[in-house]
Motif scaffolding. Structure first.
Motif, mmCIF file in Angstrom:
data_model
loop_
_atom_site.group_PDB
_atom_site.id
_atom_site.type_symbol
_atom_site.label_atom_id
_atom_site.label_comp_id
_atom_site.label_asym_id
_atom_site.label_seq_id
_atom_site.Cartn_x
_atom_site.Cartn_y
_atom_site.Cartn_z
ATOM 1 N N LYS A 219 -18.713 -15.989 -6.061
ATOM 2 C CA LYS A 219 -19.655 -17.114 -5.973
ATOM 3 C C LYS A 219 -19.095 -18.388 -6.585
ATOM 4 O O LYS A 219 -19.245 -19.472 -5.997
ATOM 5 C CB LYS A 219 -20.972 -16.748 -6.644
ATOM 6 C CG LYS A 219 -22.022 -17.851 -6.520
ATOM 7 C CD LYS A 219 -23.397 -17.403 -6.946
ATOM 8 C CE LYS A 219 -24.423 -18.511 -6.692
ATOM 9 N NZ LYS A 219 -25.794 -18.107 -7.079
ATOM 10 N N PRO A 225 -21.656 -17.127 -0.798
ATOM 11 C CA PRO A 225 -23.027 -16.737 -1.148
ATOM 12 C C PRO A 225 -23.103 -15.259 -1.522
ATOM 13 O O PRO A 225 -22.384 -14.414 -0.954
ATOM 14 C CB PRO A 225 -23.820 -17.024 0.133
ATOM 15 C CG PRO A 225 -22.969 -17.955 0.925
ATOM 16 C CD PRO A 225 -21.555 -17.641 0.581
ATOM 17 N N GLU A 227 -25.483 -13.227 -0.883
ATOM 18 C CA GLU A 227 -25.981 -12.455 0.254
ATOM 19 C C GLU A 227 -24.824 -12.034 1.166
ATOM 20 O O GLU A 227 -24.786 -10.902 1.662
ATOM 21 C CB GLU A 227 -26.993 -13.292 1.039
ATOM 22 C CG GLU A 227 -28.325 -13.485 0.335
ATOM 23 C CD GLU A 227 -29.198 -12.224 0.384
ATOM 24 O OE1 GLU A 227 -28.827 -11.288 1.119
ATOM 25 O OE2 GLU A 227 -30.218 -12.179 -0.313
ATOM 26 N N ARG A 228 -23.878 -12.921 1.392
ATOM 27 C CA ARG A 228 -22.748 -12.595 2.253
ATOM 28 C C ARG A 228 -21.845 -11.552 1.598
ATOM 29 O O ARG A 228 -21.313 -10.656 2.257
ATOM 30 C CB ARG A 228 -21.957 -13.860 2.574
ATOM 31 C CG ARG A 228 -20.934 -13.707 3.678
ATOM 32 C CD ARG A 228 -20.221 -15.019 3.917
ATOM 33 N NE ARG A 228 -21.146 -16.081 4.260
ATOM 34 C CZ ARG A 228 -20.823 -17.369 4.290
ATOM 35 N NH1 ARG A 228 -19.581 -17.733 3.987
ATOM 36 N NH2 ARG A 228 -21.711 -18.276 4.621
ATOM 37 N N ASN A 476 -22.757 -23.704 1.165
ATOM 38 C CA ASN A 476 -22.912 -22.287 1.497
ATOM 39 C C ASN A 476 -24.178 -21.676 0.917
ATOM 40 O O ASN A 476 -24.822 -20.852 1.569
ATOM 41 C CB ASN A 476 -21.697 -21.498 1.009
ATOM 42 C CG ASN A 476 -20.468 -21.781 1.841
ATOM 43 O OD1 ASN A 476 -20.563 -22.216 2.985
ATOM 44 N ND2 ASN A 476 -19.296 -21.540 1.279
ATOM 45 N N TYR A 477 -24.516 -22.048 -0.347
ATOM 46 C CA TYR A 477 -25.716 -21.440 -0.924
ATOM 47 C C TYR A 477 -26.663 -22.484 -1.520
ATOM 48 O O TYR A 477 -27.504 -22.167 -2.352
ATOM 49 C CB TYR A 477 -25.349 -20.376 -1.978
ATOM 50 C CG TYR A 477 -24.359 -20.784 -3.031
ATOM 51 C CD1 TYR A 477 -24.747 -21.482 -4.168
ATOM 52 C CD2 TYR A 477 -23.031 -20.426 -2.916
ATOM 53 C CE1 TYR A 477 -23.841 -21.837 -5.135
ATOM 54 C CE2 TYR A 477 -22.103 -20.770 -3.890
ATOM 55 C CZ TYR A 477 -22.518 -21.466 -4.995
ATOM 56 O OH TYR A 477 -21.609 -21.809 -5.977
ATOM 57 N N TYR A 478 -26.511 -23.744 -1.103
ATOM 58 C CA TYR A 478 -27.488 -24.817 -1.288
ATOM 59 C C TYR A 478 -27.634 -25.318 -2.720
ATOM 60 O O TYR A 478 -28.217 -26.374 -2.929
ATOM 61 C CB TYR A 478 -28.868 -24.402 -0.770
ATOM 62 C CG TYR A 478 -28.856 -23.995 0.673
ATOM 63 C CD1 TYR A 478 -28.543 -24.906 1.674
ATOM 64 C CD2 TYR A 478 -29.115 -22.681 1.046
ATOM 65 C CE1 TYR A 478 -28.497 -24.540 3.000
ATOM 66 C CE2 TYR A 478 -29.071 -22.299 2.374
ATOM 67 C CZ TYR A 478 -28.763 -23.232 3.351
ATOM 68 O OH TYR A 478 -28.708 -22.858 4.656
#
Length: 560
Positions: A219, A225, A227-228, A476-478
């Motif tokens: 990360k 992310p 989640e990925r 990618n993860y905001y």
């Protein structure tokens, strides 16, 4: 008498005629005078109206000129935004265009001899990787002679080749702690004792240190992310809940606070720094603040990088970062927050401005106003010449050959200064050009600090590169969903940006440090000094540069 009396009526009638004529003439004169007066009044009114309408016409011409200028500006702004939206998203130079798609600024490059083929890249050997041998045999039906059927004899010699493989797999480590039964009758001793529990990073958690190392690196170093990452692990058979990972990251956040504080302390003492900022979203409601846009600041020192996350883009953020009374040369862009700092006004912090931003100003003019492209290209040539001279003198730093390129650089800078003054004195200079040159003159002192001090670079590109990872993570993860998450990102961005400056492998260091935290019961070590790069010996840093994770259990990089 009779004759006289006879003539009187004729004279009287004639007199009456003259009197009537006089009255008519007087009446006509009165009418003419009235008409003249009316015409004079009308003429006066018309003259007044002529002056009024002339002034209105002049005002209209001024408004038209302003509107035309505004329209021209809007057309240029539209071209700039079109290029920003649909154009190239990077300033990386290509072989065809070395000035952001501006024709006319390409360098004359020698033609490559077509008879000379381009060399293939050299294969990178990997001797440090472990070797797993695989014996490949012929199928049984091919080991005999196809004619007589006599079997072939196996030779001791083999034909060897190799290929690189990656084996990613999760496993469960079963900890079987042995128990020991007392065989004597000594009083006060327990009948059975059990081997101690191995150190654990997060007590009562099923996830070991190696899992958290991979999560943190994915990360905050690779900007992937969670989640990925979990989805990719699921393909290998490991199925973790995102809530489990999120709760673990929250527990890990305090472990890096002492390291981050030490980085801040050392970074503040750096005599030369670069600074930049970018937006970062933190999805929390904060009193007195609208929206979720926060700002991620970076301060690059000589051997450290520190990120600071703050809700505001105020001058108080960089001002609060620097130690009071310490003199610093700070390379920045032209953001007003840096100029508003109290140490800058007091002369303790000297601002050096970025030539790359100046160059972008001229490129924006050329793209927004095509008719001004020749003017912009001339300036881009001057800036390129300054870059060339500066690279040449840095290549001969502390050598006798330094004098010539240094003199050429000073001449190039003086030529730009003279050209700007001459063009600004021209009243016909277009407004877009004037705006760029006025900004150039206002920042001239900061733009030319590198001339007297070659240690200062010409641009702030290093800081912008430091923020690219954060910008990628933001995409990618905001951003961060909580303030603790933002603090964790801020601290790990700082650590992972500092370690490469000391040639330390982030994976190796992170495993070593988290093992030390596990050895202290899931807390930060009482003494963090051995884990700071500048406190390590050359041998320790060499060991920490190796890509193989160390199984140190918190004992140090040289432990076996």
């Amino acid at each position: 008498m009779d004759g006289i009396l006879l003539e009187e009526p004729c004279q009287t009638s004639e007199l009456h005629g003259w009197l009537d004529l006089i009255r008519e003439l007087r009446h006509e004169v009165a009418e003419l005078r009235a008409e003249v007066a009316s015409l004079r009044r009308e003429n006066s009114e018309l003259r007044q109206q002529v002056g009024y309408w002339k002034s209105r016409h002049a005002d209209a011409l001024k408004r038209i000129a302003v509107l035309e200028q505004e329209n021209e500006h809007l057309r240029g702004e539209n071209r700039r935004l079109q290029a920003q939206l649909f154009g190239q998203k990077t300033e990386k130079q290509s072989s065809k265009d070395r000035s952001n798609h501006l024709e006319g600024l390409e360098e004359d490059k020698p033609q490559r001899d077509p008879s000379k083929t381009k060399k293939s890249p050299q294969r990178r050997e990997q001797p440090h990787l472990p070797i797993i041998e695989q014996i490949i045999e012929l199928p049984a039906e091919q080991r005999a002679c196809p004619q007589c059927g006599k079997p072939r004899q196996a030779m001791s010699a083999t034909e060897d080749s190799e290929q690189i493989e990656i084996d990613v797999k999760a496993h469960r480590r079963v900890l079987r702690r042995k128990r020991y039964l007392q065989t004597c009758d000594c009083p006060g001793c327990p009948k059975t004792i059990t081997a101690p529990v191995p150190p654990k990073l997060l007590p009562k958690s099923l996830l070991g240190t190696s899992v958290w190392v991979e999560i943190l690196l994915a990360k905050y170093f690779n900007h992937q992310p969670i989640e990925r990452l979990l989805a990719s692990w699921k393909l290998t058979g490991l199925n973790l809940a995102p809530s489990t990972v999120n709760a673990g990251l929250k527990r890990l956040e305090p472990l890096f606070a002492p390291i981050y504080a030490a980085l801040q302390e050392r970074n503040r003492l750096s005599p030369y720094q670069q600074a930049d900022e970018t937006r970062w979203l933190v999805f929390v409601e904060k009193e007195g603040k609208e929206g979720h846009r926060w700002w991620l600041w970076v301060f690059n020192g000589v051997d450290t990088s520190v990120f600071i996350l703050d809700p505001y883009r105020s001058h108080e953020v960089p001002q609060g970062h620097f130690t009071a009374g310490v003199s610093v040369i700070l390379m920045v862009d032209r953001l007003s927050s840096y100029k508003a700092m109290a140490p800058v006004k007091e002369g303790l912090i000297l601002l050096a401005f970025c030539w790359a931003h100046v160059r972008r100003d001229f490129i924006a003019v050329a793209k927004s106003f095509p008719e001004l492209k020749p003017w912009a290209l001339e300036w881009l040539q001057l800036i390129r010449q300054a870059y060339r001279c500066n690279r040449e003198r840095l290549a001969h730093w502390n050598t006798p050959e330094f004098t010539k390129p240094d003199a050429e650089l000073r001449a190039a800078i003086e030529q730009m200064k003279t050209t700007a003054a001459e063009q600004l004195s021209d009243p016909k200079l277009r407004q877009p050009c004037r705006k760029v040159l006025v900004s150039l003159q206002e920042h001239w002192i900061g733009l030319t600090r590198f001339v007297e001090d070659p240690r200062i670079p010409m641009d702030n590109n290093a800081s912008e590169r430091s923020l690219r990872g954060a910008a990628l993570g933001r995409k990618n993860y905001y951003g961060s969903n909580a303030e603790w998450s933002g603090r964790l990102a801020m601290m790990l961005f700082s650590i992972f940006a500092t370690l490469p400056k000391w040639n330390i492998n982030p994976r190796t260091w992170l495993r070593w440090y988290l093992d030390a935290c596990a050895a202290t019961g899931g807390q930060a070590p009482p003494d963090i000094q051995p884990y700071l790069p500048w406190n390590m010996s050359e041998i320790e840093r060499q060991t920490m540069s190796e890509p193989i994770p160390l199984e140190t259990n918190g004992k140090g990089p040289n432990s076996s």
